[in-house]
Design a protein around this motif. Structure first.
Motif, PDB file in Angstrom:
ATOM      1  N   ALA A 405       0.953  -1.313  -0.123  1.00  0.00           N
ATOM      2  CA  ALA A 405       0.020  -0.158  -0.018  1.00  0.00           C
ATOM      3  C   ALA A 405       0.620   1.209   0.055  1.00  0.00           C
ATOM      4  CB  ALA A 405      -0.891  -0.021   1.143  1.00  0.00           C
ATOM      5  N   LYS A 406       2.127   1.323  -0.812  1.00  0.00           N
ATOM      6  CA  LYS A 406       2.874   2.426  -0.643  1.00  0.00           C
ATOM      7  C   LYS A 406       2.157   3.670  -1.164  1.00  0.00           C
ATOM      8  CE  LYS A 406       7.427   3.798  -2.175  1.00  0.00           C
ATOM      9  NZ  LYS A 406       8.618   3.422  -2.916  1.00  0.00           N
ATOM     10  N   GLU A 407       1.539   3.570  -2.486  1.00  0.00           N
ATOM     11  CA  GLU A 407       0.730   4.524  -3.019  1.00  0.00           C
ATOM     12  C   GLU A 407      -0.206   5.382  -2.195  1.00  0.00           C
ATOM     13  OE1 GLU A 407      -0.306   3.821  -6.879  1.00  0.00           O
ATOM     14  OE2 GLU A 407       1.637   3.215  -7.595  1.00  0.00           O
ATOM     15  N   GLN A 408      -0.744   4.177  -1.344  1.00  0.00           N
ATOM     16  CA  GLN A 408      -1.957   4.851  -0.697  1.00  0.00           C
ATOM     17  C   GLN A 408      -1.430   5.581   0.655  1.00  0.00           C
ATOM     18  OE1 GLN A 408      -1.770   2.208  -2.026  1.00  0.00           O
ATOM     19  NE2 GLN A 408      -4.143   1.229  -2.662  1.00  0.00           N
ATOM     20  N   LEU A 409      -0.208   5.086   0.971  1.00  0.00           N
ATOM     21  CA  LEU A 409       0.307   5.635   2.157  1.00  0.00           C
ATOM     22  C   LEU A 409       0.740   6.921   1.963  1.00  0.00           C
ATOM     23  CD1 LEU A 409       2.143   2.542   3.774  1.00  0.00           C
ATOM     24  CD2 LEU A 409       0.021   3.917   4.630  1.00  0.00           C
ATOM     25  N   GLU A 410       1.375   7.214   0.839  1.00  0.00           N
ATOM     26  CA  GLU A 410       1.999   8.517   0.410  1.00  0.00           C
ATOM     27  C   GLU A 410       0.837   9.556   0.204  1.00  0.00           C
ATOM     28  OE1 GLU A 410       4.471   7.703  -3.160  1.00  0.00           O
ATOM     29  OE2 GLU A 410       6.135   6.785  -2.067  1.00  0.00           O
ATOM     30  N   HIS A 411      -0.132   9.203  -0.582  1.00  0.00           N
ATOM     31  CA  HIS A 411      -1.449   9.721  -0.658  1.00  0.00           C
ATOM     32  C   HIS A 411      -1.957  10.436   0.671  1.00  0.00           C
ATOM     33  CE1 HIS A 411      -4.791  11.716  -2.304  1.00  0.00           C
ATOM     34  NE2 HIS A 411      -5.732  11.090  -1.752  1.00  0.00           N
ATOM     35  N   MET A 412      -1.958   9.385   1.838  1.00  0.00           N
ATOM     36  CA  MET A 412      -2.562  10.080   3.066  1.00  0.00           C
ATOM     37  C   MET A 412      -1.608  10.775   3.632  1.00  0.00           C
ATOM     38  SD  MET A 412      -3.019   7.697   6.259  1.00  0.00           S
ATOM     39  CE  MET A 412      -1.242   7.298   6.458  1.00  0.00           C
ATOM     40  N   TYR A 413      -0.105  10.766   3.247  1.00  0.00           N
ATOM     41  CA  TYR A 413       0.764  11.717   4.004  1.00  0.00           C
ATOM     42  C   TYR A 413       0.523  12.897   3.512  1.00  0.00           C
ATOM     43  CZ  TYR A 413       3.453   7.358   5.310  1.00  0.00           C
ATOM     44  OH  TYR A 413       3.558   6.185   5.977  1.00  0.00           O
ATOM     45  N   ARG A 414       0.412  13.246   2.182  1.00  0.00           N
ATOM     46  CA  ARG A 414       0.302  14.446   1.950  1.00  0.00           C
ATOM     47  C   ARG A 414      -1.041  15.161   1.943  1.00  0.00           C
ATOM     48  NH1 ARG A 414       2.247  11.542  -2.977  1.00  0.00           N
ATOM     49  NH2 ARG A 414       0.008  11.376  -3.757  1.00  0.00           N
ATOM     50  N   GLU A 415      -2.133  14.419   2.273  1.00  0.00           N
ATOM     51  CA  GLU A 415      -3.146  14.827   2.735  1.00  0.00           C
ATOM     52  C   GLU A 415      -3.257  15.682   4.380  1.00  0.00           C
ATOM     53  OE1 GLU A 415      -6.493  11.800   2.551  1.00  0.00           O
ATOM     54  OE2 GLU A 415      -6.972  12.484   0.509  1.00  0.00           O
ATOM     55  N   VAL A 416      -2.279  14.963   5.189  1.00  0.00           N
ATOM     56  CA  VAL A 416      -2.164  15.483   6.472  1.00  0.00           C
ATOM     57  C   VAL A 416      -0.894  16.496   6.822  1.00  0.00           C
ATOM     58  CG1 VAL A 416      -3.228  13.364   7.578  1.00  0.00           C
ATOM     59  CG2 VAL A 416      -0.656  13.485   7.103  1.00  0.00           C
ATOM     60  N   GLY A 417      -0.527  16.746   5.330  1.00  0.00           N
ATOM     61  CA  GLY A 417       0.483  17.624   5.470  1.00  0.00           C
ATOM     62  C   GLY A 417       2.161  17.117   5.717  1.00  0.00           C
ATOM     63  N   ILE A 418       2.316  15.835   5.509  1.00  0.00           N
ATOM     64  CA  ILE A 418       3.388  15.388   5.688  1.00  0.00           C
ATOM     65  C   ILE A 418       4.340  15.302   4.222  1.00  0.00           C
ATOM     66  CG2 ILE A 418       4.976  13.375   6.467  1.00  0.00           C
ATOM     67  CD1 ILE A 418       2.735  12.637   8.495  1.00  0.00           C
ATOM     68  N   THR A 419       5.315  16.252   3.961  1.00  0.00           N
ATOM     69  CA  THR A 419       5.732  16.092   2.725  1.00  0.00           C
ATOM     70  C   THR A 419       7.226  15.566   2.815  1.00  0.00           C
ATOM     71  OG1 THR A 419       6.714  18.575   3.427  1.00  0.00           O
ATOM     72  CG2 THR A 419       4.544  18.310   2.171  1.00  0.00           C
ATOM     73  N   GLU A 420       7.941  15.507   1.754  1.00  0.00           N
ATOM     74  CA  GLU A 420       9.212  14.701   1.731  1.00  0.00           C
ATOM     75  C   GLU A 420      10.308  15.879   2.344  1.00  0.00           C
ATOM     76  OE1 GLU A 420       9.833  14.030  -2.533  1.00  0.00           O
ATOM     77  OE2 GLU A 420       8.461  12.267  -2.550  1.00  0.00           O
ATOM     78  N   ASP A 421      10.019  17.048   2.168  1.00  0.00           N
ATOM     79  CA  ASP A 421      11.199  18.008   2.906  1.00  0.00           C
ATOM     80  C   ASP A 421      10.977  18.044   4.422  1.00  0.00           C
ATOM     81  OD1 ASP A 421       8.818  19.247   2.774  1.00  0.00           O
ATOM     82  OD2 ASP A 421       9.346  20.924   2.035  1.00  0.00           O
ATOM     83  N   LEU A 422      10.247  17.022   5.211  1.00  0.00           N
ATOM     84  CA  LEU A 422       9.970  17.185   6.529  1.00  0.00           C
ATOM     85  C   LEU A 422      11.745  16.925   7.158  1.00  0.00           C
ATOM     86  CD1 LEU A 422       8.274  17.437   9.200  1.00  0.00           C
ATOM     87  CD2 LEU A 422       7.847  14.896   8.850  1.00  0.00           C
ATOM     88  N   GLU A 423      12.132  17.539   7.946  1.00  0.00           N
ATOM     89  CA  GLU A 423      13.461  17.636   8.600  1.00  0.00           C
ATOM     90  C   GLU A 423      13.315  17.969   9.941  1.00  0.00           C
ATOM     91  OE1 GLU A 423      15.820  15.612   7.718  1.00  0.00           O
ATOM     92  OE2 GLU A 423      15.512  15.236   5.563  1.00  0.00           O
TER      93      GLU A 423
END
Length: 426
Positions: A405-423
Motif C-alpha cells: 500500500a505504498k501509493e495509498q500511504l504516500e497519498h495519506m501523508y500528503r493529505e495530512v501535510g507530511i511532505t518529503e522535505d520534512l526534517e
C-alpha cells in the motif's frame, strides 16, 4: 448484606466545625482538589471528620462561589414562582439562583419567606348585579364564611335587589326601644316583602335562624380576616387554655372556632414551632404538639436577656468607635502646613505614576522576560524534533507492515501535510 460505612464512626469528630478545621479543609482543596475520593480526603487533610461531613461543609459553606448575605427581591420572586410550579425541589430551585445552595434556599423558605406569604390577601368585591331575571333564592360560590366574611354570588345580589328596603338604624347608639322598633320593622318587612319560603332557604344557607340575627351587625364594617400574628395568638391560646397535647388534625378542627381557617392551621403551627413557641415530638407514628404558658415566659425572658446583652455590647462598640474616631482626628486638624503637605504628596504620586508608565514601556526588554522567552523557545524546539521523530517512526512501521500500500500511504501523508522535505530542526 449492607453497604460498608464510609468511616469509623467511633473515631471521628462530630458537632460544629471550628475555624481551624475550615482553614485546613479549604487549604487542602485549593492545593490538591478532591481527587474524586471524599472518603480518603479527611485523613490526607489531617482532619478527624467523616468524608460526607467534609463534602457537605465544602459544598454548603466554604466554596468560593457561594453567595452569602440576605436574599434580594428578585431571588424571592424566583423562589416563590418555582415553588408554586414544582414544589419543594430545592436543588432545582437553587440551580436558578447562582451562588445559592439548596440548603440555604430551603432554610430561607421555611424560616422567612413562607411566613411572609401566609398573610391573607385582601378580599375582592363581588361583581355588580346583571340585568338577568333573579332566581327564586340566592346561591353561593365556595365557602360563604371563608376568611371571616360572607361571599355572595351574583344571583344573591339579584335576589337582594328585589327585596324591600331594609330598616336603617338612626344612630350607632342602640337602646332597648331602638332594638324593639328594629325588630318590629324586620318582622313587618319579612311578612310583607320577602317570600317566606325563599327567606327561610336564604337564612338556612347563611346559617342564621332569623332576619334579626342576620341584621344584628347591620351597619357595622365588614369583618376582615385575621393577620398572621393574630392567628398565632389564637393558636397559642388553644394550648394555654387546655395545657394539653394535640395532633395536627385536632388543631385543624379547633382552629375555626378561634377564627383560623383549617387550611392555614398547619402553616401557623409550623411558624410557631420554628420560633420555639410550640414544641413537637414524634411518638410512634403520630406527631404531638404542645405549649405551656411557663415555657413561653421562659423563652421570652431568655430572648429579652439576649437582646439586652446585644444592646449593651453594641453600645460599648459604639463608644469605642467614637473614641477611635477622635484619636484619628488628632494631628489632622486643618492648617496651612497640612494643606502644603497634601499638595506635595499629590505631586509625588503623579511622578510615581509617570515612572510606572515609563517602566512598563521597557517591559519587552526586561532580562527576565527575555530569559523566559529563550527557555520557552528551547522547549518548543525540543518538542518539534520529538514529534518529527515520532512521524518518521510511524512512516517506517507502515512501510514495513504494508509494503503493497505504498501509493495509498504516500497519498495519506500528503493529505495530512507530511511532505518529503520534512526534517529535524537544526
Amino acid at each position: 448484606m449492607g453497604r460498608a460505612p464510609c468511616c469509623d464512626k467511633a473515631n471521628v469528630k462530630r458537632g460544629p466545625w471550628s475555624p481551624e478545621e475550615d482553614a485546613a479543609l479549604r487549604s487542602y482543596l485549593e492545593k490538591h482538589g478532591t481527587g474524586g475520593n471524599w472518603i480518603a480526603l479527611p485523613q490526607k487533610a489531617g482532619l478527624r471528620r467523616c468524608g460526607k461531613s467534609c463534602r457537605l461543609r465544602w459544598l454548603n459553606y466554604l466554596r468560593p462561589d457561594i453567595k452569602h448575605g440576605g436574599f434580594t427581591e428578585e431571588e424571592d420572586n424566583v423562589i416563590y414562582t418555582l415553588f408554586r410550579n414544582i414544589g419543594s425541589r430545592w436543588s432545582v430551585i437553587a440551580s436558578h439562583l447562582p451562588g445559592r445552595t439548596d440548603n440555604d434556599v430551603k432554610n430561607y423558605w421555611n424560616t422567612k419567606l413562607k411566613k411572609r406569604l401566609l398573610t391573607p390577601a385582601p378580599a375582592q368585591q363581588a361583581p355588580p348585579p346583571s340585568a338577568a331575571a333573579p332566581p327564586p333564592f340566592p346561591s353561593f360560590s365556595g365557602d360563604p364564611f371563608d376568611n371571616g366574611f360572607i361571599s355572595f354570588g351574583e344571583e344573591s345580589y339579584r335576589f337582594l335587589s328585589e327585596l324591600p328596603p331594609l330598616p336603617m338604624p338612626a344612630a350607632n347608639v342602640k337602646t332597648e326601644t331602638d332594638s324593639s322598633a328594629a325588630s318590629s320593622s324586620v318582622e313587618n318587612w319579612s311578612a310583607t316583602g320577602a317570600s317566606t319560603v325563599h327567606g327561610d332557604t336564604f337564612l338556612s344557607e347563611l346559617g342564621f335562624d332569623s332576619y334579626s340575627e342576620l341584621l344584628s351587625g347591620y351597619g357595622e364594617s365588614k369583618k376582615r380576616g385575621l393577620s398572621l400574628e393574630e392567628k398565632r395568638e389564637q393558636i397559642l391560646q388553644i394550648f394555654y387554655d387546655s395545657q394539653d397535647f394535640y395532633l395536627l388534625k385536632e388543631l385543624e378542627k379547633l382552629g375555626p372556632k378561634k377564627g383560623v381557617i383549617s387550611q392555614s392551621v398547619k402553616d401557623v403551627v409550623q411558624s410557631l414551632v420554628d420560633d420555639d413557641l410550640v414544641l413537637k415530638d414524634k411518638i410512634g407514628t403520630s406527631v404531638y404538639f404542645w405549649s405551656l404558658p411557663s415555657c413561653a415566659g421562659n423563652q421570652l425572658r431568655s430572648a429579652h436577656s439576649k437582646l439586652e446583652a446585644d444592646l449593651s455590647n453594641s453600645r460599648k462598640r459604639f463608644a469605642e468607635l467614637i473614641e477611635q474616631r477622635d484619636s484619628l482626628k488628632k494631628g489632622r486638624e486643618e492648617s496651612d502646613e497640612r494643606e502644603a503637605a497634601l499638595e506635595e504628596l499629590k505631586i509625588i504620586e503623579q511622578k510615581h505614576k509617570k515612572l510606572k508608565e515609563e517602566l512598563a514601556s521597557y517591559a519587552d526588554n526586561d532580562p527576565a522576560a527575555l530569559e523566559a522567552m529563550r527557555n520557552a523557545t528551547d522547549v518548543a524546539h525540543s518538542a518539534a524534533n520529538r514529534w518529527t521523530d515520532n512521524i518518521f517512526t510511524v512512516q517506517q512501521w507502515c512501510s514495513s507492515n504494508f509494503p503493497q500500500a505504498k501509493e495509498q500511504l504516500e497519498h495519506m501523508y500528503r493529505e495530512v501535510g507530511i511532505t518529503e522535505d520534512l526534517e529535524y530542526l537544526a
